[in-house]
Design a protein around this motif. Structure first.
Motif, PDB file in Angstrom:
ATOM      1  N   TYR A  55      -9.555  13.941  47.084  1.00 39.55           N
ATOM      2  CA  TYR A  55      -9.996  14.792  48.187  1.00 39.55           C
ATOM      3  C   TYR A  55      -8.826  15.086  49.116  1.00 39.55           C
ATOM      4  O   TYR A  55      -8.029  14.198  49.456  1.00 39.55           O
ATOM      5  N   ASN A  95     -13.218  19.693  47.740  1.00 37.71           N
ATOM      6  CA  ASN A  95     -14.287  19.250  46.846  1.00 37.71           C
ATOM      7  C   ASN A  95     -13.849  18.085  45.959  1.00 37.71           C
ATOM      8  O   ASN A  95     -14.532  17.755  44.988  1.00 37.71           O
ATOM      9  N   ASN A 103     -20.800  13.130  42.005  1.00 41.27           N
ATOM     10  CA  ASN A 103     -20.963  13.814  43.290  1.00 41.27           C
ATOM     11  C   ASN A 103     -19.760  13.590  44.206  1.00 41.27           C
ATOM     12  O   ASN A 103     -19.858  13.722  45.428  1.00 41.27           O
ATOM     13  N   LYS A 104     -18.652  13.228  43.590  1.00 38.49           N
ATOM     14  CA  LYS A 104     -17.336  13.170  44.240  1.00 38.49           C
ATOM     15  C   LYS A 104     -17.226  12.122  45.344  1.00 38.49           C
ATOM     16  O   LYS A 104     -16.610  12.351  46.390  1.00 38.49           O
ATOM     17  N   VAL A 105     -17.822  10.947  45.087  1.00 40.24           N
ATOM     18  CA  VAL A 105     -17.574   9.812  45.965  1.00 40.24           C
ATOM     19  C   VAL A 105     -17.471   8.563  45.085  1.00 40.24           C
ATOM     20  O   VAL A 105     -18.341   8.292  44.255  1.00 40.24           O
ATOM     21  N   LEU A 161     -18.231  13.003  55.435  1.00 41.92           N
ATOM     22  CA  LEU A 161     -18.465  13.752  54.205  1.00 41.92           C
ATOM     23  C   LEU A 161     -18.888  12.815  53.074  1.00 41.92           C
ATOM     24  O   LEU A 161     -19.804  13.124  52.299  1.00 41.92           O
ATOM     25  N   GLY A 162     -18.239  11.661  52.985  1.00 41.66           N
ATOM     26  CA  GLY A 162     -18.603  10.705  51.940  1.00 41.66           C
ATOM     27  C   GLY A 162     -20.029  10.215  52.086  1.00 41.66           C
ATOM     28  O   GLY A 162     -20.769  10.108  51.093  1.00 41.66           O
ATOM     29  N   GLN A 179     -22.456  11.838  53.516  1.00 38.79           N
ATOM     30  CA  GLN A 179     -23.330  12.963  53.150  1.00 38.79           C
ATOM     31  C   GLN A 179     -23.545  13.008  51.644  1.00 38.79           C
ATOM     32  O   GLN A 179     -24.662  13.221  51.157  1.00 38.79           O
ATOM     33  N   ARG A 180     -22.480  12.795  50.892  1.00 36.44           N
ATOM     34  CA  ARG A 180     -22.580  12.826  49.428  1.00 36.44           C
ATOM     35  C   ARG A 180     -23.412  11.650  48.921  1.00 36.44           C
ATOM     36  O   ARG A 180     -24.197  11.790  47.973  1.00 36.44           O
ATOM     37  N   LYS A 202     -27.079  12.397  49.584  1.00 34.45           N
ATOM     38  CA  LYS A 202     -27.595  13.375  48.618  1.00 34.45           C
ATOM     39  C   LYS A 202     -28.017  12.690  47.317  1.00 34.45           C
ATOM     40  O   LYS A 202     -29.111  12.936  46.793  1.00 34.45           O
TER      41      LYS A 202
END
Length: 540
Positions: free
Chosen positions: A72, A79, A427-429, A458-459, A461-462, A465
């Motif tokens: 990131y 993203n 989901n990119k974390v 942001l992390g 939030q992911r 989700k």
């Protein structure tokens, strides 16, 4: 032989009872179950040892490799993957970069460019001894002759395992624990780990989840000996990674007395000793004890990578009164030395007293700011977890929170834990799952919170989700097929350590109580500041 044992293993499913039923020889070589070892082809170019090393790398670094391929970046790669998996302090670059570029750091003299004493330059070992005397509250000044410096604590674990154990022998450690120790002691020394399994239940002598007791150490030691395994040492992590526990003086004394009774060496890793960020918690170093039960078998390690937020500078130090151990480790320092200019910089960093006995810049500037930033970041992440209704261990040391995601596993297996871990990664974390720490209960994860606010936001939030999607999937699955909830091995949550007052088991279809749901919603609304931040005036 070891390679054939690895190749014969499955994918690491099942529960605690199944794991404990497996022979120790198999348990100690389980490659964290990130991948099945059968996925790896034996290379004709490598020795058996080389193939084992190859398997270790491939099975433990999947997430780490994915992160480095897709990091990131707020501007260049928004993203990309946010790394909440690697235990690094990313909060103090401003302080450390300024300190490490000051003029006193830039000395270059002939001795720094020549071969040193393999234990380290004496000027550095003297500074380390003074530093540890002060911060470990040693009852008498520590001696420079007992100090050895290497390029990181991983190298220290490797060197100590090699000189204290013969190939095939073992070291005792409580789970969950930092998984990198497994390969540190195994790859060079062919030393295995014997596990004292801790769990989240509060029963008998355990007054908190995952509490280490002498009884659990005794059981693990006797089980290993019953199978013919020779155990030479005990590893203690204090503060503990990933739990964040800080051992009391009485607990430390009990563990050391246990080791003395069984003539075990004790390797004490205190790498997070200055990362206790709340005044309500007190760290006690083994070096601060009035009397060590067995000084010749007690070896303490520390390094700057965590406490000074410089994991890219490879520096670790060992303090041992046993000169046989010191000299044997020093023989391996030839392979793990610290370069001269870095030794000078570290000495200057630890020497920073500002004209007084106490290190002025360290105490008045760095530690004060670092602790405040760690505490704020910890508060943000734990508040988010509270809003989600996710249980966690509430501790005040290290860079991590030990989180209970078991309610997001429908069947409660390590395979399901692995799927959830990959779901986060997709989901990119990047998080660390419990199996990477040899946790006995599927569903526990470690999150690193020592990061900048925008990445934390942001992390999280992911993460939210993924969890919300998983909740919906479980509800849909339960409607189709009512679950058989297994109460065994679930957490006894307590207000002292875990946020949620009771562990929320997977519920069968139709068993939800409307009052409970309303109460949960009210609780989340009370703990959220969304309404205060988003007023009608702002929207207008």
């Amino acid at each position: 032989q070891a390679l054939s044992e690895i190749a014969g293993m499955g994918g690491g499913g099942g529960d605690l009872q199944e794991m404990r039923a497996r022979p120790l020889t198999e348990r100690r070589l389980d490659m964290h179950s990130f991948c099945s070892p059968s996925d790896f082809q034996r290379s004709p170019y490598l020795s058996a040892r080389g193939n084992i090393a190859n398997i270790f790398r491939g099975s433990t670094e999947e997430g780490y490799k994915a992160y480095h391929a897709d990091k990131y970046d707020e501007d260049k790669n928004p993203n990309g993957i946010i790394n909440f998996g690697t235990s690094e302090n990313k909060l103090c670059f401003d302080l450390m970069s300024k300190r490490l570029t000051q003029t006193d750091m830039n000395l270059m003299e002939p001795p720094l460019l020549q071969y040193p004493d393999w234990k380290g330059h004496m000027f550095l070992r003297e500074e380390v001894a003074r530093f540890l005397t002060y911060y470990c509250k040693a009852p008498a000044p520590l001696k420079a002759e007992n100090v050895i410096v290497l390029n990181g604590c991983g190298s220290l674990f490797s060197a100590l395992a090699t000189v204290l154990c013969d190939p095939g022998e073992a070291v005792l450690i409580a789970t969950p624990f930092y998984g990198g120790i497994t390969q540190s002691v195994f790859l060079y020394g062919n030393v295995k780990l014997v596990y004292a399994y801790l769990d989240s239940k509060i029963t008998g002598t355990s007054t908190r989840p995952f509490q280490l007791t002498v009884e659990k150490l005794e059981k693990a030691l006797q089980d290993a000996r019953a199978e013919g395994v020779t155990v030479r040492a005990l590893i203690l992590l204090n503060p503990q990674n990933p739990l964040g526990d800080i051992y009391s003086l009485s607990e430390l004394r009990d563990y050391l007395e246990f080791a003395k009774r069984h003539e075990l060496h004790v390797i004490v890793d205190e790498i997070y000793m200055l990362s206790v960020f709340d005044e309500s918690a007190t760290f006690h170093s083994v070096l601060g004890m009035d009397r060590l039960p067995d000084p010749q078998r007690t070896h303490v390690m520390w390094g700057i990578s965590k406490d000074f937020a410089v994991s890219g500078i490879r520096f670790g130090t060992l303090y041992t009164e046993n000169q046989d151990v010191a000299n044997a480790v020093a023989s391996l320092c030839y392979f793990h030395g610290v370069c001269g200019p870095v030794q000078h910089k570290v000495a200057q960093l630890l020497r920073d007293r500002g004209g007084s006995v106490a290190p002025y810049w360290i105490n008045q500037v760095y530690l004060r700011a670092n602790h405040a930033r760690l505490k704020a970041a910890h508060t943000y992440v734990t508040d988010e977890l509270k809003t989600l209704g996710v249980p966690f261990l509430n501790r005040n040391a290290g860079f991590f929170v030990w989180i209970d995601f078991r309610k997001y596993l429908r069947t409660g297996t390590f395979e399901e834990e692995m799927l959830l871990w990959r779901r986060f990664l997709d989901n990119k974390v990047l998080l660390s799952c419990g199996k990477a720490f040899e946790c006995s209960e599927p569903g526990w994860f470690r999150i690193i919170f020592a990061d900048k606010t925008h990445r934390l936001q942001l992390g999280m939030q992911r993460i939210r989700k993924v969890l919300e999607e998983r909740e919906q999937e479980i509800l849909a699955e339960e409607k189709e097929q009512p679950c058989q909830s297994d109460q065994d091995g679930k957490a006894d949550s307590t207000d002292e350590v875990i946020f949620v007052s009771r562990h929320q088991e997977p519920t069968c279809a139709g068993s939800s109580n409307l009052g409970d749901l309303i109460g949960l919603l009210q609780q989340q609304m009370r703990s959220s500041d969304w309404l205060q931040k988003n007023t009608a005036e702002q929207f207008a």
